[in-house]
Write a protein that holds these residues in place. Structure first.
Motif, short mmCIF file in Angstrom:
data_model
loop_
_atom_site.label_atom_id
_atom_site.label_comp_id
_atom_site.label_asym_id
_atom_site.label_seq_id
_atom_site.Cartn_x
_atom_site.Cartn_y
_atom_site.Cartn_z
N ARG A 322 45.71 101.08 57.09
CA ARG A 322 46.96 100.42 57.49
C ARG A 322 47.83 100.24 56.26
O ARG A 322 47.33 100.00 55.16
N ALA A 323 49.12 100.34 56.44
CA ALA A 323 50.05 100.14 55.33
C ALA A 323 49.88 98.72 54.79
O ALA A 323 49.82 97.75 55.56
N GLY A 324 49.76 98.60 53.49
CA GLY A 324 49.60 97.30 52.87
C GLY A 324 48.17 96.96 52.55
O GLY A 324 47.90 96.06 51.75
N ASP A 325 47.22 97.66 53.18
CA ASP A 325 45.81 97.42 52.85
C ASP A 325 45.51 98.05 51.50
O ASP A 325 45.70 99.25 51.31
N GLU A 326 45.04 97.24 50.58
CA GLU A 326 44.75 97.75 49.25
C GLU A 326 43.42 98.49 49.25
O GLU A 326 42.46 98.07 49.89
N PRO A 327 43.36 99.61 48.53
CA PRO A 327 42.07 100.30 48.41
C PRO A 327 41.10 99.46 47.62
O PRO A 327 41.50 98.54 46.90
N PRO A 328 39.81 99.72 47.70
CA PRO A 328 38.82 98.94 46.97
C PRO A 328 39.05 99.02 45.47
O PRO A 328 39.50 100.04 44.96
N THR A 329 38.76 97.93 44.79
CA THR A 329 38.86 97.93 43.34
C THR A 329 37.80 98.82 42.74
O THR A 329 36.84 99.23 43.42
N LEU A 330 37.93 99.11 41.44
CA LEU A 330 36.94 99.95 40.77
C LEU A 330 35.56 99.31 40.81
O LEU A 330 34.54 99.98 41.03
N GLY A 331 35.51 97.98 40.66
CA GLY A 331 34.23 97.29 40.72
C GLY A 331 33.60 97.37 42.09
O GLY A 331 32.39 97.58 42.22
#
Length: 371
Positions: A322-331
């Protein structure tokens, strides 16, 4: 309950459900219905019933009427013999599952109320419930028939049998591992909850469930956005539900062959392959669907490198969010990767268990360059 009492109870339940005694052999059914014995036997097998010996009197007046009705439809030209057998096979498979689930439900009722296990009480219970179930099933069938008739009776044959649709798979991650450490009752709770979520989400977003097989669902949708909404909503709902393992999903868009309630074609295979390589909590889509959703403001498409999977040497895919959902962080990505390496996530690499048609496309062997 003694063995004679059990036999008497079985016979009573059969008389209630079949509407009469088992009195006819195969030859007698063919003679009374006016149907060739070969056709009557083929229909019986297609419906999923065990083949009876020549001299076994296992058929009722209801069998005679059913075979005669099908034969009249064939003779009138409304259906050809091959379509009759295919329709009988489809009806038999679906009704068999429905009947089994209803009997299991009835068994649970009897287990919770031991007084109903008495021969006379159980017979009365079956006799009382059968007309209500029959009426309910007839009503549900008519409702579905009306819905499909409105959409399809004005369409051409090509539009009905083969049309452009989104095909999607979603399956529970680590379900095989879950089966090893859970009780039967716990697994039933998980599967029931998953089926409830799938049914609600697919219906709310104008899709159709093709089939469910324990830990996975195969669905179709007529528009790209409906297919995307089904997959993303399924993942979001199950993520918030602690009773169901996380899901992964794969979607593909293209021409789909619809036949007797099932779907076939390369689009189905691609959706399956995408599901098999999707990470937990993610949705992968093929290039066709990615292009169709590219200009939709509500979604974010991120293209991935082509991968080699069974049947496809370079399968292109894109992740859907969905637009606005941030991808997972590197950690977070590192933690998830570590969990997969250690086997804590489960059986991500397993392909969906719903049977698919064989692939004609085979991966090409890479040629080594000569130095």
């Amino acid at each position: 309950m003694t063995e004679p009492a059990q036999d008497a109870l079985r016979q009573r339940i059969e008389r209630i459900l079949l509407g009469g005694e088992r009195t006819y052999t195969r030859a007698e059914v063919a003679e009374r219905s006016g149907v060739p014995p070969e056709r009557a036997t083929a229909l019986w097998r297609a419906l999923g019933f065990a083949t009876a010996a020549e001299d076994d009197a296992v058929f009722t007046d209801g069998d005679v009427h059913a075979v005669r009705t099908v034969n009249e439809l064939i003779q009138s030209g409304l259906i050809d013999p091959a379509a009759a057998i295919s329709s009988a096979r489809m009806i038999g498979q679906h009704m068999s599952r429905l009947a089994e689930s209803q009997v299991l439900m009835l068994r649970d009722i009897v287990a919770a109320n031991p007084e109903l296990a008495e021969q006379r009480q159980l017979g009365r219970l079956v006799e009382r419930l059968t007309p209500d179930l029959e009426q309910l099933q007839d009503f549900v069938w008519r409702r579905h028939l009306a819905a499909y008739s409105v959409r399809m009776l004005v369409a051409s044959d090509a539009e009905i049998d083969e049309r452009r649709q989104v095909v999607g798979f979603a399956d529970m991650v680590g379900f095989t591992s879950l089966t090893r450490r859970s009780t039967e009752a716990e697994l039933v709770t998980v599967v029931d909850r998953f089926e409830t979520i799938a049914a609600e989400v697919v219906a709310d977003n104008h899709g159709r469930i093709v089939k469910m097989l324990g830990d996975e669902v195969l669905f179709v949708a007529d528009s790209p956005t409906d297919g995307a909404e089904i997959a993303l909503t399924l993942l979001a709902v199950t993520e918030a539900d602690h009773d169901v393992p996380p899901l992964r999903a794969g979607l593909a868009l293209g021409r789909v062959l619809n036949r007797f309630g099932d779907v076939y074609g390369s689009v189905v295979n691609i959706a399956s392959r995408l599901t098999s390589i999707a990470r937990p909590g993610s949705v992968l889509v093929d290039r066709e669907l990615a292009d169709a959703l590219e200009d939709e403001a509500g979604y974010t498409i991120r293209h991935r490198r082509p991968v080699a999977v069974r049947g496809y040497a370079r399968l292109r895919s894109s992740s859907l969010r969905r637009a606005g959902d941030e991808p997972p962080t590197l950690g977070e990505s590192a933690q998830r990767l570590a969990a997969e390496v250690l086997g804590l996530v489960g059986d991500e690499e397993e392909e969906p268990h719903i049977p698919l048609e064989p692939d004609d496309d085979r991966p090409r062997r890479s040629r080594r360059r000569r130095r």
